[in-house]
Write an enzyme that holds these catalytic residues in place. Sequence first.
Site, PDB file in Angstrom:
ATOM      1  CG  ASP A 108     -11.151 -10.739 -20.218  1.00  0.00           C
ATOM      2  OD1 ASP A 108     -10.446 -11.585 -20.341  1.00  0.00           O
ATOM      3  OD2 ASP A 108     -12.014 -10.386 -21.323  1.00  0.00           O
ATOM      4  CG  HIS A 150      -2.300   0.735   0.903  1.00  0.00           C
ATOM      5  ND1 HIS A 150      -2.357   1.793   0.267  1.00  0.00           N
ATOM      6  CD2 HIS A 150      -3.434   0.523   1.299  1.00  0.00           C
ATOM      7  CE1 HIS A 150      -3.774   2.344   0.173  1.00  0.00           C
ATOM      8  NE2 HIS A 150      -4.331   1.439   1.029  1.00  0.00           N
TER       9      HIS A 150
END
Length: 475
Positions: free
Chosen positions: A404, A180
């Site tokens: 995808d 992070h």
Amino acid sequence: MVVVGRMGQGEGEAMVKSIEIPECRYAGEPTLVRPRSNPPRHALYLSNLDDQKFLRFSIKYLYLFKRSVSAESLRASLARVLEDYYPLAGRLRGCGGEAGDAAAEDKLVVDCNGEGAVFAEASVDLTVEEFVEASARPNRSWRKLLYRVDAQSFVGVPPLVVQVTNLSCGGMILCVSFSHCLCDGVGTAQFLHAWAHCTAKPGAEQLPVSPFHSRRMLRPHCSPSVAFPHSEFATPAPQENPSAGYLSQLLQSQPLVPVCVTFRPAEVLQLKRNCVPSLKCTSFEALAAHVWRAWVRCLDPPPVLRVKLLFSINVRKQMCPPLPAGFYGNGFVLGCAETTAGQLVSGTNPRAAVKLVQAAKKRVDDGYVRSMVDLLEERRGTRPDLSASLVISQWSKLGLEEVDFGEGVPLHMGPMTSEIYCLFLPVVGDLHAFTVLVSVPEAVASKFEYCMKDVWEREGEEDGMRDYERVEMGI
């Protein structure tokens, strides 16, 4: 509205059993995937928004795909995308010292050394259908799906860790862990889409968005100036908030269990309608206020306790000038709404809570962000006040569920674990729906579910709660 029950409920209650992941079989030792060409060698400055102590953890995503993509293709495309995102192939280190040195880690930078991202390949006796049936709530066994790097501290963990797990039916689970300190949710989504693009289109040289690495536009002033109050970091004195320890003790006194509720567009619209015509609000504002009220109601703190709602606000466009396109570092701050528990849950109308959320958003502008950057410079190591706070992190609206790799969008996308902070998750196939996931003390989980799903359907909250209490007592 879809409600997912908790572990251990009886057969007559709404529930989805949590699935226990079998042991993974690794194809061999994990490899290091390096950028395809030698990256620039330098130390990347991290801004004070990147380098906050409370962000020293990894964002862990879990994706389930109906059809697998070969590990070779994923490695090759990862090496390609790391050419552009080369800091993710580097290593965190403290200024002037080695990783693991607490004093050196006071301020972090990224050593862009091209050492590589960790890539593990495994298989497991599990089918897509089995996982889908119980994928709404994570449990601890899901951690088996991401290779664990042994390190003395967070700084020693590589910024990017990947595990692809092939399922017995030909499907695939992909888990990705990002430091992070290097990127926020917007940045991770940008990277994942770039990686998927390079996988689905082998040989593609142009990424959908070119990454912008520098964080210098968020550096503090030479003479820091904290021009705004920042209540998200302010911990009230005991005499100002005598019940401040109540929630901390409650949250630590018993096991936490995940509660997950999906709000379809009709429920979100109903929440917004409760505020009109006198107040117009966004879906996030209405849902955040609703979850905050439900959380406080279920925990039932003393009415005088000051409670906070902390939530992430993307400031890329609020800055003057705006942060450059492709900026993938931490470009968010925490908005803070605050009131007493009694005022928050009193009455049946959510407008007051929604107004608090809106006011918290409105005060965040360029001056506010730069004031926060200066505050973090003056008070290095300061953390948000979590003593009586619900923290919401919004993963929806980032396009995470649309990644995808060439074999279709995921059947499931979500976190690997459920934490005490609250996630607003996307719903695959429904752009306007939200899934709310948060862990609460086991003793109040049923009450929290009730408050989340039924409170707006009652003519009066107090009447509804009395009905709930009668059911709980078997009356």
